[in-house]
Design a protein around this motif. Structure first.
Motif, short mmCIF file in Angstrom:
data_model
loop_
_atom_site.label_atom_id
_atom_site.label_comp_id
_atom_site.label_asym_id
_atom_site.label_seq_id
_atom_site.Cartn_x
_atom_site.Cartn_y
_atom_site.Cartn_z
N UNK A 1 18.49 76.80 -9.51
CA UNK A 1 17.40 75.91 -9.13
C UNK A 1 16.18 76.03 -10.02
N UNK A 2 15.48 74.91 -10.17
CA UNK A 2 14.25 74.92 -10.93
C UNK A 2 14.04 73.57 -11.59
N UNK A 3 12.82 73.33 -12.04
CA UNK A 3 12.56 72.09 -12.75
C UNK A 3 13.41 72.08 -14.01
N UNK A 4 13.96 70.92 -14.32
CA UNK A 4 14.88 70.76 -15.45
C UNK A 4 16.18 71.53 -15.27
N UNK A 5 16.44 71.96 -14.05
CA UNK A 5 17.73 72.60 -13.76
C UNK A 5 18.34 71.91 -12.55
N UNK A 6 18.89 72.69 -11.62
CA UNK A 6 19.47 72.07 -10.42
C UNK A 6 18.39 71.73 -9.41
N UNK A 7 18.59 70.62 -8.71
CA UNK A 7 17.68 70.22 -7.63
C UNK A 7 18.51 69.99 -6.37
N UNK A 8 17.90 70.29 -5.22
CA UNK A 8 18.60 70.17 -3.95
C UNK A 8 17.76 69.37 -2.96
N UNK A 9 18.44 68.55 -2.15
CA UNK A 9 17.79 67.86 -1.04
C UNK A 9 18.66 68.03 0.19
N UNK A 10 18.04 68.02 1.37
CA UNK A 10 18.79 68.12 2.62
C UNK A 10 18.37 67.00 3.56
N UNK A 11 19.38 66.32 4.11
CA UNK A 11 19.17 65.21 5.03
C UNK A 11 20.05 65.44 6.25
N UNK A 12 19.50 65.19 7.44
CA UNK A 12 20.31 65.23 8.66
C UNK A 12 20.50 63.81 9.16
N UNK B 1 13.24 66.52 -0.13
CA UNK B 1 13.77 65.71 -1.23
C UNK B 1 14.13 66.57 -2.44
N UNK B 2 14.81 65.95 -3.42
CA UNK B 2 15.21 66.65 -4.64
C UNK B 2 14.02 67.28 -5.35
N UNK B 3 12.86 66.59 -5.31
CA UNK B 3 11.70 67.11 -6.03
C UNK B 3 10.68 67.81 -5.11
N UNK B 4 11.09 68.10 -3.87
CA UNK B 4 10.15 68.78 -2.96
C UNK B 4 9.88 70.22 -3.39
N UNK B 5 10.94 70.91 -3.83
CA UNK B 5 10.79 72.33 -4.18
C UNK B 5 11.42 72.59 -5.54
N UNK B 6 10.82 73.53 -6.28
CA UNK B 6 11.44 73.88 -7.56
C UNK B 6 11.91 75.34 -7.56
N UNK B 7 11.70 76.07 -6.46
CA UNK B 7 12.19 77.45 -6.45
C UNK B 7 13.25 77.63 -5.36
#
Length: 195
Positions: free
Chosen positions: A36-47, A57-63
Motif C-alpha cells: 500500500x501507498x501512493x503510486x503503489x497499491x490502493x484499497x477501497x471497501x464498500x458494503x 475510497x481508493x484514495x482515502x488512505x495511503x498507509x
C-alpha cells in the motif's frame, strides 16, 4: 513498481451477519499482502445490501495502518435484500472512478472482490458484463446460500469464483485466492517492448 486498485465489495446484509467478522479478517489478510501507498497499491471497501455504502475510497488512505484501522472498526451495515447487480454498478461508477482515486486511465490493473452470502435480488448479468468491458477483474466468494451460476457470471472467469460452506470457512480458501490473484497479476502485466 507494480500497482493495483483493489476494491472489496462486502455483503453487509442479514445474510452475512454470522460471518461478518470472518469476512473482515479475510480482507485484512489480503490487505496485509498488498504493497500500500501512493503510486503503489490502493484499497477501497464498500458494503452492500439493498444499496451500497462506501466505507472508504481508493484514495482515502495511503498507509496500510490507516486502511487496517478502518477495516477493523467498520460496522456491519445490515439490511435486505441483497442487490448485487446494483452494487456492481455503484462500484463501477463511484468507486473505481478517477475522481476518487481510480487509475484505469493509467492502465493500473483493477480488481474487485465480491463477498456474497445469498442470492441476488436483482439481475447481475448486465452489470457483470460492463465491469469486464471496463477491464475490472472480479473475484467472487460465495457461501452455500449464494447462487453458483450467478457468482460465476460476476467473476472474471468461473475459476475466479470461490465457494465456502459459510464465511467461517474463509481461511481455507485464502491460499487459492492469493494464488489466483498472483496468477492474474502475471497475465495482466504486459511486457514493455523496447524497439
Amino acid at each position: 513498481s507494480k500497482k493495483h486498485d483493489v476494491v472489496f465489495l462486502i455483503d453487509g446484509s442479514y445474510d452475512s451477519r454470522n460471518g461478518f467478522e470472518e469476512i473482515r479478517g479475510f480482507v485484512e489478510k489480503i490487505v496485509e499482502s498488498l504493497n500500500l501507498g501512493e503510486n503503489r497499491d490502493q484499497v477501497a471497501v464498500v458494503q452492500y445490501s439493498r444499496d451500497a455504502t462506501v466505507n472508504f475510497y481508493l484514495n482515502s488512505y495511503s498507509s496500510k495502518n490507516d486502511v487496517l484501522n478502518s477495516i477493523g472498526t467498520m460496522r456491519h451495515k445490515l439490511g435486505r435484500p441483497l442487490n448485487i447487480g446494483k452494487a456492481l454498478e455503484f462500484v463501477r461508477d463511484n468507486v473505481f472512478a478517477a475522481s476518487v482515486g481510480g487509475r484505469h486511465a493509467e492502465s493500473v490493473p483493477q480488481y474487485l472482490y465480491v463477498f456474497s452470502g445469498g442470492r441476488s435480488g436483482d439481475d447481475v448479468r448486465g452489470p457483470a458484463q460492463s465491469l469486464k468491458e471496463n477491464g475490472i477483474k472480479t473475484f467472487s466468494v460465495g457461501t452455500k446460500n449464494a447462487d453458483t451460476l450467478e457468482m460465476q457470471t460476476i467473476s472474471f472467469t468461473p475459476a475466479h469464483y470461490f465457494h465456502v460452506t459459510d464465511f467461517n470457512n474463509l481461511q481455507s480458501i485464502h491460499p487459492s485466492v492469493e494464488a489466483t490473484l498472483r496468477g492474474v497479476q502475471e497475465t495482466a502485466e504486459f511486457p514493455t517492448v523496447i524497439g
